[in-house]
Design a protein around this motif. Structure first.
Motif, mmCIF file in Angstrom:
data_model
loop_
_atom_site.group_PDB
_atom_site.id
_atom_site.type_symbol
_atom_site.label_atom_id
_atom_site.label_comp_id
_atom_site.label_asym_id
_atom_site.label_seq_id
_atom_site.Cartn_x
_atom_site.Cartn_y
_atom_site.Cartn_z
ATOM 1 N N ASN A 2 0.932 -1.309 0.049
ATOM 2 C CA ASN A 2 0.043 0.016 -0.027
ATOM 3 C C ASN A 2 0.868 1.242 -0.086
ATOM 4 O OD1 ASN A 2 -2.395 -1.640 0.189
ATOM 5 N ND2 ASN A 2 -2.169 -1.794 2.466
ATOM 6 N N THR A 3 0.223 2.302 -0.323
ATOM 7 C CA THR A 3 1.058 3.671 -0.332
ATOM 8 C C THR A 3 0.432 4.367 1.012
ATOM 9 O OG1 THR A 3 -0.670 4.492 -1.616
ATOM 10 C CG2 THR A 3 0.959 3.831 -2.956
ATOM 11 N N PRO A 4 1.469 5.357 1.321
ATOM 12 C CA PRO A 4 0.845 6.108 2.411
ATOM 13 C C PRO A 4 -0.448 7.080 2.273
ATOM 14 C CG PRO A 4 3.097 6.558 1.949
ATOM 15 C CD PRO A 4 2.786 5.602 0.760
ATOM 16 N N ALA A 5 -1.016 7.155 3.401
ATOM 17 C CA ALA A 5 -2.302 7.829 3.273
ATOM 18 C C ALA A 5 -2.081 9.020 2.584
ATOM 19 C CB ALA A 5 -2.904 8.084 4.709
ATOM 20 N N SER A 6 -3.124 9.540 1.593
ATOM 21 C CA SER A 6 -2.775 10.849 1.104
ATOM 22 C C SER A 6 -4.231 11.199 0.304
ATOM 23 C CB SER A 6 -1.639 10.688 -0.031
ATOM 24 O OG SER A 6 -2.305 9.853 -1.147
ATOM 25 N N PRO A 7 -4.170 12.412 0.226
ATOM 26 C CA PRO A 7 -5.533 13.159 -0.431
ATOM 27 C C PRO A 7 -5.931 12.278 -1.834
ATOM 28 C CG PRO A 7 -3.991 14.817 0.264
ATOM 29 C CD PRO A 7 -3.338 13.566 0.207
ATOM 30 N N VAL A 83 4.834 -0.523 4.094
ATOM 31 C CA VAL A 83 4.030 0.426 3.095
ATOM 32 C C VAL A 83 4.987 0.918 2.137
ATOM 33 C CG1 VAL A 83 2.686 2.772 3.238
ATOM 34 C CG2 VAL A 83 2.469 1.052 4.926
ATOM 35 N N ASP A 84 4.521 0.897 0.892
ATOM 36 C CA ASP A 84 5.567 1.483 -0.174
ATOM 37 C C ASP A 84 5.884 2.988 0.189
ATOM 38 O OD1 ASP A 84 6.652 2.068 -2.663
ATOM 39 O OD2 ASP A 84 4.955 1.561 -3.946
ATOM 40 N N ALA A 85 7.033 3.175 0.127
ATOM 41 C CA ALA A 85 7.423 4.619 0.491
ATOM 42 C C ALA A 85 7.493 5.591 -0.837
ATOM 43 C CB ALA A 85 9.014 4.626 0.979
ATOM 44 N N LYS A 86 7.236 4.952 -2.067
ATOM 45 C CA LYS A 86 7.214 5.932 -3.012
ATOM 46 C C LYS A 86 6.046 6.057 -3.674
ATOM 47 C CE LYS A 86 9.873 6.621 -7.346
ATOM 48 N NZ LYS A 86 10.788 6.005 -8.216
ATOM 49 N N PRO A 87 5.173 7.146 -3.201
ATOM 50 C CA PRO A 87 3.779 7.339 -4.112
ATOM 51 C C PRO A 87 3.906 7.723 -5.454
ATOM 52 C CG PRO A 87 4.550 8.985 -2.609
ATOM 53 C CD PRO A 87 5.578 8.202 -2.424
ATOM 54 N N SER A 88 2.864 7.824 -5.854
ATOM 55 C CA SER A 88 2.722 8.163 -7.402
ATOM 56 C C SER A 88 2.771 9.969 -7.222
ATOM 57 C CB SER A 88 1.561 7.581 -7.937
ATOM 58 O OG SER A 88 0.256 8.115 -7.549
ATOM 59 N N PHE A 89 2.838 10.218 -8.372
ATOM 60 C CA PHE A 89 2.953 12.008 -8.589
ATOM 61 C C PHE A 89 1.702 12.527 -8.084
ATOM 62 C CE2 PHE A 89 2.056 15.680 -11.046
ATOM 63 C CZ PHE A 89 3.147 16.571 -10.459
ATOM 64 N N THR A 90 0.297 11.973 -8.203
ATOM 65 C CA THR A 90 -0.607 12.652 -7.781
ATOM 66 C C THR A 90 -0.951 12.420 -6.234
ATOM 67 O OG1 THR A 90 -1.770 10.380 -8.237
ATOM 68 C CG2 THR A 90 -2.038 12.264 -9.867
ATOM 69 N N GLN A 91 0.139 11.670 -5.596
ATOM 70 C CA GLN A 91 0.082 11.640 -4.275
ATOM 71 C C GLN A 91 1.281 12.430 -3.392
ATOM 72 O OE1 GLN A 91 0.245 7.247 -4.179
ATOM 73 N NE2 GLN A 91 -2.044 7.065 -3.429
ATOM 74 N N THR A 92 1.785 13.153 -4.136
ATOM 75 C CA THR A 92 2.876 13.721 -3.843
ATOM 76 C C THR A 92 2.665 14.978 -3.172
ATOM 77 O OG1 THR A 92 3.553 14.766 -5.996
ATOM 78 C CG2 THR A 92 4.422 12.619 -5.378
ATOM 79 N N LYS A 93 3.290 15.976 -2.229
ATOM 80 C CA LYS A 93 3.191 17.055 -1.909
ATOM 81 C C LYS A 93 3.248 18.328 -2.965
ATOM 82 C CE LYS A 93 5.069 16.263 2.676
ATOM 83 N NZ LYS A 93 6.054 16.978 3.912
ATOM 84 N N LEU A 94 4.004 17.896 -3.927
ATOM 85 C CA LEU A 94 4.267 18.816 -4.970
ATOM 86 C C LEU A 94 2.925 19.020 -5.956
ATOM 87 C CD1 LEU A 94 5.740 20.594 -6.944
ATOM 88 C CD2 LEU A 94 6.461 18.396 -8.241
#
Length: 206
Positions: A2-7, A83-94
């Motif tokens: 899984n990826t970290p919780a993100s918007p 947990v997968d530490a590398k989220p996709s671009f749409t899950q990044t702070k950028l």
């Protein structure tokens, strides 16, 4: 994994949509002018009554999105898997930052939108044709339906295009338009038609 919780993307999309709706009443006049659709400028002016609620909803959605993004992410999920530490671009702070900047620009549009209007040609002194003395008239109109400075700029631009108009000043705050024109070249009915043609209606004339 899984990826970290993100918007979620729907959440961010809702934030942009509400930001757009909050300023659509002021964006529409500019789009109408560029597209040559003058009468449609006031079609969404009713949204102005809900602007404060839409702004609050936008800030709430974005605030929750940032809360989700900034809260510490668990190292493992419920089953104990890493947990997968590398989220996709749409899950990044950028990506969230880009969405936030776009939303802020949309919310702030009423404060800078009037500057985006094409510059009206400078009103030169109107000379009388064939030796006829110009019949200068100064009229003040009360105009209903304007919701921001962009609306006032739209009305001013429309009136300024008339050949007999020497000067025009439209105030959103006062809901008025002051027009000085040569009645021999542009009858008062034509001035009124230009104002009403923007979609904002003349209430009274002095």
């Amino acid at each position: 994994m899984n990826t970290p919780a993100s918007p979620s993307k729907p959440l961010l999309g809702a934030g942009l949509l509400t930001a757009l709706a909050a300023s659509l009443c002021c964006i529409t006049p500019l789009l109408a002018l560029v597209g040559g659709l003058g009468a449609s400028a006031s079609a969404l002016s009713w949204l102005e009554h809900f602007r404060s609620y839409l702004v609050a909803l936008t800030l709430g959605v974005l605030g929750f999105a940032w809360y989700q993004k900034l809260k510490p992410a668990p190292a493992t999920d419920d089953c104990g898997c890493a947990v997968d530490a590398k989220p996709s671009f749409t899950q990044t702070k950028l990506f969230l930052s880009i969405v936030t900047v776009l939303a802020v620009l949309l919310l702030a549009f009423p404060y800078y939108g009037a500057r985006l209007y094409p510059a009206s040609p400078t009103a030169a002194a109107v000379t009388a044709a064939s030796g006829v003395t110009p019949a200068w008239q100064l009229a003040t109109y009360r105009i209903g339906g304007m919701t921001c400075e962009a609306c006032a700029q739209h009305v001013e631009h429309a009136v300024q295009q008339l050949p007999g108009v020497q000067a025009v000043s439209v105030s959103y705050a006062q809901g008025t338009a002051h027009v000085r024109f040569n009645a021999h070249k542009t009858p008062s009915a034509q001035v009124e038609q230009a104002i009403n043609g923007t979609g904002y209606q003349i209430i009274t004339r002095n």
